[in-house]
Design an enzyme around this catalytic site. Structure first.
Site, PDB file in Angstrom:
ATOM      1  N   TYR A   1      20.253  34.511  97.379  1.00 23.91           N
ATOM      2  CA  TYR A   1      18.866  34.249  98.128  1.00 23.91           C
ATOM      3  C   TYR A   1      18.807  33.119  99.056  1.00 23.91           C
ATOM      4  O   TYR A   1      19.220  32.098  98.587  1.00 23.91           O
ATOM      5  CB  TYR A   1      18.057  34.056  96.610  1.00 23.91           C
ATOM      6  CG  TYR A   1      16.362  33.857  97.213  1.00 23.91           C
ATOM      7  CD1 TYR A   1      15.399  34.689  97.512  1.00 23.91           C
ATOM      8  CD2 TYR A   1      15.874  32.497  97.456  1.00 23.91           C
ATOM      9  CE1 TYR A   1      14.310  34.530  97.959  1.00 23.91           C
ATOM     10  CE2 TYR A   1      14.855  32.190  97.806  1.00 23.91           C
ATOM     11  CZ  TYR A   1      13.789  32.966  98.259  1.00 23.91           C
ATOM     12  OH  TYR A   1      12.543  32.873  98.700  1.00 23.91           O
TER      13      TYR A   1
ATOM     14  N   GLU B   1      12.626  34.550 104.952  1.00 21.43           N
ATOM     15  CA  GLU B   1      13.119  34.787 103.659  1.00 21.43           C
ATOM     16  C   GLU B   1      14.209  36.192 103.581  1.00 21.43           C
ATOM     17  O   GLU B   1      13.883  37.047 104.132  1.00 21.43           O
ATOM     18  CB  GLU B   1      12.027  35.332 102.423  1.00 21.43           C
ATOM     19  CG  GLU B   1      12.575  35.549 101.135  1.00 21.43           C
ATOM     20  CD  GLU B   1      11.263  35.881 100.182  1.00 21.43           C
ATOM     21  OE1 GLU B   1      11.145  34.995  99.090  1.00 21.43           O
ATOM     22  OE2 GLU B   1      10.695  36.951 100.310  1.00 21.43           O
TER      23      GLU B   1
END
Length: 396
Positions: free
Chosen positions: A118, A206
């Site tokens: 991530y 993101e």
């Protein structure tokens, strides 16, 4: 301004970020043709069908499906296109899927195992710097990772005056447990990602997941991008990416009338000039026993047209039982706002809910007189406590 995954990937590619390749489709027929091209151009045996909506968690809602052949592409595309996709970020009403992305399969077998990470870049308002947040635990359950194992979330502050330094990119790759070719590829990925974030005036990038492939490539499998609306005048090509069908229709209508509007769940509509006063007005409504139905800032130049537009937007909400207009006449004269309220009321016709109009500041007394003598169903007040009392009265 939010944009779709496929649009975010276009931006990333323009800055040298490696991405999972794909082709956007509006119909089942386009999806089948896209799958053929993906299989040919990227030697991809399988393809992934991904719903394109402005929300995360699409996989959990059934919006991301693997297709092993063209028959499955047709089947998956038929099921996803037009569906009302419900995810943890859409609320129970969900969002209709109008586009899908047909993407290459990047989880192919090879010399090493694939690994999901991530990575996000955003503004740290506390420190006044940009920040890269990253974790070894990428994938659909990153929210659970942040809640239950926060020590697995790493943060790297970036001074915006000097930008991302090479040692910081290497540190991120090291903390993600990478070495050799994968380490070098991650350094390159992080450097290009930060450049994309910085040069596009974005509020957030993101990437979840960032994938280490079986042959040690580092690519963005997803891309959630939030562009700063205040900077879009510098990026007309990005402004053109706006998809109004993904936004609340009343918020779109408000923006077209230069009104700042956010729908809430209450029963008292608000029409206020200034964001701070709007927040105070919502507090007053709660103290009076009501719940604000919206945040609506008409700005410093309220007139008959803006007041009429604000009325039309507020009245679209069937939950609204009363409207509180709270204007401080600093830049704008209260008597002009009062006349605007009267003109808008007469133009709209009969307004089915009571209106409390509190005008304070320049020419407030004259404004109250105009309202009181108008003959309309409008309660006038100058003091804020009087306005609160009127809200209590009309809701009783």
């Amino acid at each position: 301004m939010n944009i779709h995954e496929y649009q975010g990937k276009e931006i990333l590619k323009s800055f040298g970020v490696a991405v999972q390749e794909g082709i956007v489709a509006d119909t089942v027929e386009q999806a089948v043709e896209a799958a053929k091209k993906i299989q040919t151009d990227f030697n991809s045996d399988w393809v992934v069908i991904k719903a394109q909506i402005h929300a995360g968690g699409r996989g959990k809602g059934g919006g991301v499906k693997l297709a092993k052949n063209l028959d499955e592409v047709k089947e998956r595309a038929t099921a996803i296109l037009g569906m009302q996709l419900v995810t943890p970020q859409t609320g129970p009403e969900g969002k209709k899927v109008n586009k899908i992305l047909v993407a290459q399969d990047v989880y192919y077998p090879g010399a090493s195992e694939t690994k999901e990470f991530y990575v996000s870049v955003l503004l740290n308002r506390t420190s006044g710097s940009n920040i890269i947040m990253y974790s070894t635990e990428g994938g659909m359950d990153i929210e659970e990772v942040a809640e239950k194992t926060p020590h697995l979330i790493f943060k790297e502050d970036i001074d915006p005056k000097v930008g991302l330094q090479a040692f910081q990119a290497r540190k991120i790759a090291f903390n993600l447990g990478l070495s050799g070719v994968a380490h070098k590829e991650m350094v390159k990925f992080i450097t290009a990602l930060y450049k994309a974030y910085d040069n596009t005036d974005s509020a957030m990038f993101e990437i979840n997941p960032v994938l280490k492939t079986s042959d040690d490539k580092i690519i963005a499998v997803d891309a959630k991008v939030d562009l700063d609306e205040n900077a879009l005048f510098r990026h007309p090509d990005y402004a053109a990416m706006r998809d109004k069908s993904e936004e609340d229709p009343t918020e779109v209508q408000a923006s077209e009338s230069n009104l700042n509007y956010v729908k809430l769940d209450g029963n008292v509509g608000c029409m206020v000039n200034g964001a701070g006063l709007a927040m105070a007005t919502m507090d007053i409504i709660k103290i009076a026993g009501g719940e604000p139905a919206n945040f609506l800032d008409v700005g410093g130049t309220a007139n008959a047209q803006t007041v009429k537009a604000a009325f039309n937007i507020i009245l679209q909400d069937p939950n609204v039982k009363a409207i509180l207009i709270n204007i401080f006449g600093g830049i704008v004269r209260c008597d002009r706002v009062a006349q605007g309220v009267i003109d808008a009321y007469k133009e709209i016709g009969d307004i089915p809910v009571p209106i409390i109009c509190r005008l304070q500041g320049t020419n407030a007394v004259e404004a109250k007189k105009l309202i009181d003598e108008s003959g309309l169903k409008v309660y006038s007040a100058i003091a804020l406590k009087d306005a609160a009392a009127l809200v209590t009265k009309v809701l009783a």
